[in-house]
Design a protein around this motif. Sequence first.
Motif, PDB file in Angstrom:
ATOM      1  N   ALA A 101      11.224  43.308  29.197  1.00 55.78           N
ATOM      2  CA  ALA A 101      11.470  43.789  30.560  1.00 55.78           C
ATOM      3  C   ALA A 101      10.326  43.452  31.501  1.00 55.78           C
ATOM      4  O   ALA A 101      10.525  43.348  32.715  1.00 55.78           O
ATOM      5  N   GLN A 102       9.110  43.273  30.977  1.00 58.31           N
ATOM      6  CA  GLN A 102       7.954  42.956  31.808  1.00 58.31           C
ATOM      7  C   GLN A 102       7.465  41.534  31.573  1.00 58.31           C
ATOM      8  O   GLN A 102       6.276  41.248  31.665  1.00 58.31           O
ATOM      9  N   LYS A 103       8.424  40.637  31.251  1.00 63.18           N
ATOM     10  CA  LYS A 103       8.165  39.203  31.097  1.00 63.18           C
ATOM     11  C   LYS A 103       7.280  38.880  29.910  1.00 63.18           C
ATOM     12  O   LYS A 103       6.696  37.797  29.831  1.00 63.18           O
ATOM     13  N   ARG A 104       7.186  39.806  28.970  1.00 63.83           N
ATOM     14  CA  ARG A 104       6.490  39.543  27.711  1.00 63.83           C
ATOM     15  C   ARG A 104       7.025  40.508  26.677  1.00 63.83           C
ATOM     16  O   ARG A 104       7.606  41.540  27.010  1.00 63.83           O
ATOM     17  N   GLU A 105       6.873  40.186  25.413  1.00 65.09           N
ATOM     18  CA  GLU A 105       7.393  41.040  24.362  1.00 65.09           C
ATOM     19  C   GLU A 105       6.545  42.304  24.241  1.00 65.09           C
ATOM     20  O   GLU A 105       5.321  42.245  24.160  1.00 65.09           O
ATOM     21  N   GLN A 106       7.232  43.460  24.241  1.00 67.72           N
ATOM     22  CA  GLN A 106       6.575  44.749  24.112  1.00 67.72           C
ATOM     23  C   GLN A 106       7.459  45.689  23.305  1.00 67.72           C
ATOM     24  O   GLN A 106       8.692  45.573  23.325  1.00 67.72           O
ATOM     25  N   ASN A 107       6.831  46.632  22.647  1.00 73.84           N
ATOM     26  CA  ASN A 107       7.553  47.728  22.026  1.00 73.84           C
ATOM     27  C   ASN A 107       8.148  48.607  23.130  1.00 73.84           C
ATOM     28  O   ASN A 107       7.472  48.964  24.092  1.00 73.84           O
ATOM     29  N   LEU A 108       9.426  48.941  22.998  1.00 74.42           N
ATOM     30  CA  LEU A 108      10.084  49.781  24.000  1.00 74.42           C
ATOM     31  C   LEU A 108       9.297  51.059  24.270  1.00 74.42           C
ATOM     32  O   LEU A 108       9.249  51.552  25.403  1.00 74.42           O
ATOM     33  N   ASP A 132       6.244  51.469  24.572  1.00 72.17           N
ATOM     34  CA  ASP A 132       5.057  51.266  25.403  1.00 72.17           C
ATOM     35  C   ASP A 132       5.369  50.869  26.835  1.00 72.17           C
ATOM     36  O   ASP A 132       4.450  50.699  27.641  1.00 72.17           O
ATOM     37  N   VAL A 133       6.637  50.715  27.193  1.00 74.21           N
ATOM     38  CA  VAL A 133       6.999  50.231  28.523  1.00 74.21           C
ATOM     39  C   VAL A 133       7.252  51.416  29.452  1.00 74.21           C
ATOM     40  O   VAL A 133       8.133  52.238  29.180  1.00 74.21           O
ATOM     41  N   PRO A 134       6.507  51.530  30.556  1.00 72.92           N
ATOM     42  CA  PRO A 134       6.670  52.686  31.465  1.00 72.92           C
ATOM     43  C   PRO A 134       7.863  52.516  32.415  1.00 72.92           C
ATOM     44  O   PRO A 134       7.723  52.479  33.635  1.00 72.92           O
ATOM     45  N   LEU A 135       9.043  52.435  31.840  1.00 67.18           N
ATOM     46  CA  LEU A 135      10.290  52.280  32.581  1.00 67.18           C
ATOM     47  C   LEU A 135      11.389  53.030  31.851  1.00 67.18           C
ATOM     48  O   LEU A 135      11.322  53.240  30.633  1.00 67.18           O
ATOM     49  N   SER A 136      12.441  53.383  32.591  1.00 66.08           N
ATOM     50  CA  SER A 136      13.644  53.925  31.976  1.00 66.08           C
ATOM     51  C   SER A 136      14.530  52.742  31.568  1.00 66.08           C
ATOM     52  O   SER A 136      15.084  52.054  32.422  1.00 66.08           O
ATOM     53  N   ILE A 137      14.631  52.502  30.266  1.00 66.52           N
ATOM     54  CA  ILE A 137      15.358  51.344  29.739  1.00 66.52           C
ATOM     55  C   ILE A 137      16.270  51.811  28.609  1.00 66.52           C
ATOM     56  O   ILE A 137      15.877  52.613  27.765  1.00 66.52           O
TER      57      ILE A 137
END
Length: 711
Positions: free
Chosen positions: A34-41, A43-48
């Motif tokens: 979601a932030q243009k790179r691979e991340q663990n869900l 750790d992402v500060p978004l509602s996804i």
Amino acid sequence: MILVSVFAAAAVAGSAPTAVAEADDALDTIVVTAQKREQNLHDVPLSIDVIDAAALDRSHARDLRDAAALVPNVSIQRQGAIDTVFVRGIGGGGRNIGFTTRAGVYVDGVYAGQFASVNQDALDVARIEFLRGPQGHLFGRNTDSGAISIVTQAPEHVFGGWAQTSYGNKDLFELRGTLNAPLSDQVAIRVSGSHRERDGFTLNVPTGTDLDNINRDSARGRMRAAFGDVTLDLAADYSHDRTNKAIGEALTDTFNTGPSPLPGAFDTPYNVDPLQRIRTGGGSATLGWRLGEGLSLTSITGYRGTSWHRRNDLDYVPLDLATMDYRDRFAQTSQEVRLNLTSDRLNGVAGIYVFDENTRTDRRVIAGSQVGLLPFGLTPGLSAQVLAHVKTRSYAAFGAADWRFADALTLNLGGRFTHDRLRLDDYSSFGSPVFGLGRIDGFDDAQSNDSFDPSVALSWAATPDLNLYARYARGYKSGGWNVDFLSAAQFADRIRFSPERVNSGEAGLKFERQGVRLSLAGYYMMIGDYQIDQFVDLGAGQTSIQLRNAAKARSWGGEVSLEARPAERLNLSLGLGYAHATFDRFPDGGGPGIDLDGNRLPYAPRLTASGEARYSVPLGPDLNLDLSGDWTYRSASFSGPENLDRQRIDARHLLGARVALSGGRFEVAGWVRNLLNERYIDNRIFDFFQTAVVERGEPRTYGLTVTLRSR
């Protein structure tokens, strides 16, 4: 008050769409981009919310509209002939080529296009990421309310594949399959295809034709070549949808003066069969280059094209009075180049983006052979037409960085500057004075817009299992033109409208421990210069309905997502979403002097929910009986800003179930959707002559699916 939305992301997709129960209590890690790179869900500060291939298959979701129905606070709503995405009660747009949508759909990082390209086929999809809230800093224009990112399966260096066939009621037949093959140690390809057909539920009585049927072919291919530090991905896809898709079923006669001559549900009296023809496809080339320790360069070149054709009986009776025939074409190219940095305390991305789009429209109203029965003096043939060409060029520079300035604190900063140039060429329109339409010949116009859309977030890793965050983001929807059938007064009052902008605040938490995954988000959004139809006083006793920056809207609410594995082989997910989306200010929205302040936004249910239960029973070595059931709920909403009873869209509870026998290389599954055969109205509109039209939800469907795989 913060209420909730939830959908559990299922296990990581395999090479074939199948559900396999895990042997322990741990939940699989969900990786997103979601932030243009691979991340663990986590750790992402978004509602996804994330749906993968296995979850799509369990619910028999074959396109994006089916998938979005599983996600609270997200929907793809059919508004007559138009599909648009709604997130947190904010959506719409796309009614014509000069009025774009408020949420974007992306395929492997490439913008899919306007309304005709929204309902993408779910063939060979690895996962679909549903991002709520403004995504302007990374995804750019027209992501006011959110974005949907479709990630397809990548080729693997293993020869194999899978084939799947389904048969169900109403003569449903599906054939889908994928072949994956390594061509060398460095190169692999993956090719997929799909054919779907099904009879419709609605009978057009005068012609005997099934309406709302399915007839769609899709294909997808990818090639990956890896040479040391350089990776090249080539991708292409194509879809052809050719259905007898009606705008709806008439409740009244042509001019809304009495009931329809055929008032029964799922029956229509049209002398002309409706149709929908959508051809959409494109390709992309993604180049990845590892420049050194923690530094990489990515280039994405994309092209997409779509043709859209709709025909519908405009009089909604057996007489040959009037027919609409709409044809739109879209062609776009895009280029994105970005630099990614990864280190212990600082991760970031910076890039540039260029987008070109050419769209053309040819929309006609054709008077039929019996139009002389009307007291209007019309003759058979072309009675009204709109022609236009809109060109868009967009330039953007963007960046985002995550700085872990303390062991448990991370500052997330992002921003995007966008410069849009839009041009309207050769807008021409004419229509019979009986319709109240004026004549416009070869009108040209241009506009340019600049926007800076920042995003700021602070994340706190309170414990190894718990992250908390707060986020501010700004979004931007470009301006445009109302290139529609217009009166002379409407045209004289100006058809151009300006950009709208959204400011959003969000706070949430994400908790993950063995066997439990929980996320919660609360949000507040304000949209200024909201683009919507408004009654305008033209003086001398004349009024007009104009598409303008007429309103200010707000939406507040929240989402919660919970997934749990309380016992071995048992997975549960529950959820609930709340969106209080209203007009903060809408002067003259219901007519001169009639304000709609405080009214609910169209297609904005307050409450949405979903849930799933899965259990696997081992029957022997490499043999399982997999049981699953799903539930979705959507509360009542309105199809228009006036919030009238005749605009009310029904609430509905929908249940689904699936039983599958799966072995090492096969799966046989029986499934049912809308298990209780609930009847509900999914949309209400008033068409060209003010005919009251409804779209009914699908009744119960069921079938058997057989999957064979090579490994």
